[in-house]
Design a protein around this motif. Sequence first.
Motif, short mmCIF file in Angstrom:
data_model
loop_
_atom_site.label_atom_id
_atom_site.label_comp_id
_atom_site.label_asym_id
_atom_site.label_seq_id
_atom_site.Cartn_x
_atom_site.Cartn_y
_atom_site.Cartn_z
N LEU A 218 0.80 -1.14 -0.04
CA LEU A 218 -0.17 -0.13 0.19
C LEU A 218 0.75 1.17 0.08
N ASP A 219 0.75 1.86 -1.11
CA ASP A 219 1.71 3.23 -1.31
C ASP A 219 0.73 4.31 -0.98
N TYR A 226 3.53 8.36 -6.84
CA TYR A 226 3.22 7.07 -6.97
C TYR A 226 3.27 6.63 -8.78
N ARG A 227 2.95 7.59 -9.58
CA ARG A 227 2.93 7.43 -10.82
C ARG A 227 4.54 7.53 -11.33
N ALA A 228 5.40 8.30 -10.53
CA ALA A 228 6.69 8.43 -10.84
C ALA A 228 7.33 7.16 -10.56
N GLY A 229 6.92 6.33 -9.75
CA GLY A 229 7.63 4.93 -9.53
C GLY A 229 7.18 4.28 -8.38
N GLY A 233 3.07 -3.78 -8.25
CA GLY A 233 1.87 -4.08 -7.64
C GLY A 233 1.11 -3.46 -6.70
N ALA A 234 1.85 -2.54 -6.23
CA ALA A 234 1.38 -1.52 -5.02
C ALA A 234 -0.07 -0.63 -5.55
N VAL A 235 -0.92 -0.76 -4.58
CA VAL A 235 -2.03 0.28 -4.70
C VAL A 235 -1.75 1.57 -4.08
N PRO A 314 12.91 -3.93 -8.63
CA PRO A 314 11.82 -3.64 -9.63
C PRO A 314 11.25 -2.35 -9.48
N VAL A 315 10.84 -1.68 -10.42
CA VAL A 315 10.18 -0.44 -10.16
C VAL A 315 8.99 -0.23 -11.26
N GLU A 316 7.94 -0.04 -10.69
CA GLU A 316 6.58 -0.09 -11.62
C GLU A 316 6.27 1.39 -11.81
N LYS A 317 5.77 1.78 -13.02
CA LYS A 317 5.45 3.25 -13.44
C LYS A 317 3.95 3.17 -14.04
#
Length: 317
Positions: A218-219, A226-229, A233-235, A314-317
């Motif tokens: 949970l971010d 959040y959108r920057a990285g 899978g985090a919400v 890993p990082v998700e955007k």
Amino acid sequence: MKSRTCSTAGMSRRAFLGGVAGFVAVSLIACGGNEAAPMASGSTAPSASPSASPVGYARGDILIDAQNLKQEIAGGVRVVALTPRSEYDKGHIEGAVQIDWPDLELSDTSSDAPVQQWRDAVQRKLGALGLSASDRIVIYDEGSLFVSRLWWVLDYLGHKDKRVLNGGLPAWVQTSGGITTGSANPAPVTYTGTPNPRVLAQLGAVRAAVGDSQVVLLDVRSPDEYRAGHIPGAVNVSYLQNAVESTPKFWKSQADLQRMYAAAGVVPEKKIIPYCSTGVRSAVTFLTLTLIGYPDVALFSGSWAEWSAHPDLPVEK
């Protein structure tokens, strides 16, 4: 010197709290029980009277309102201001001692060694404030909600009787609570806690949680952050959504909080790991989920600062 910027994206803490400080300055011139509720996050059992707790929450013992605090101060409760020293000097609840969130940071949780060193340092700071593990403690802030960071620290240390003043200093002033500018000078004592590792998520556990359907990462940062990285899978549910927008910043109702988190897939049947930048904002969400009865919540105190420091992660955007 430590930087005073932590938490809100693109906004200094002083700007964020400026309205609250003005509210307090004007005031200076002018002058719930739940035995069956699940014990969230392995939190230590409360010893506070249910009559001194806001009603309607699964863990109403976590909050106290200003009127009840007035009654309890005469009974020996210890009050702690989680505020910058400059704000404390402008005016605080009489008898309150002062500490701030930079004194409670734990930026590296990847091994047990830094955790133990941090724990020992925090216990020395608490003892220097005259606080012991057996004290009844009420913590307040000036409207930032960062009071939750000290509540989480005390929870990690196994402190049983700890509560947060709902609405912070503005709520106290609103109920004609007295304000003083004199410093408290408590005699130092030894603080010795009994650590509860269940409420702390270290880097290895967070890494293992990625892709685990039984865990919600949970971010709680701003949507832009959040959108920057973020962790894959985090919400995203901003920590600011836990409280009302107006001042005083009271926590939202149990029903409103339950609906908000359920809509994001943050459900009590799963383990929840909140994180932010350095574990301060996410402590607000940790407290909130504990307040509404979530049974398994662990704070990733190292948060994005620790995750992003490892280029192999890993990082998700």
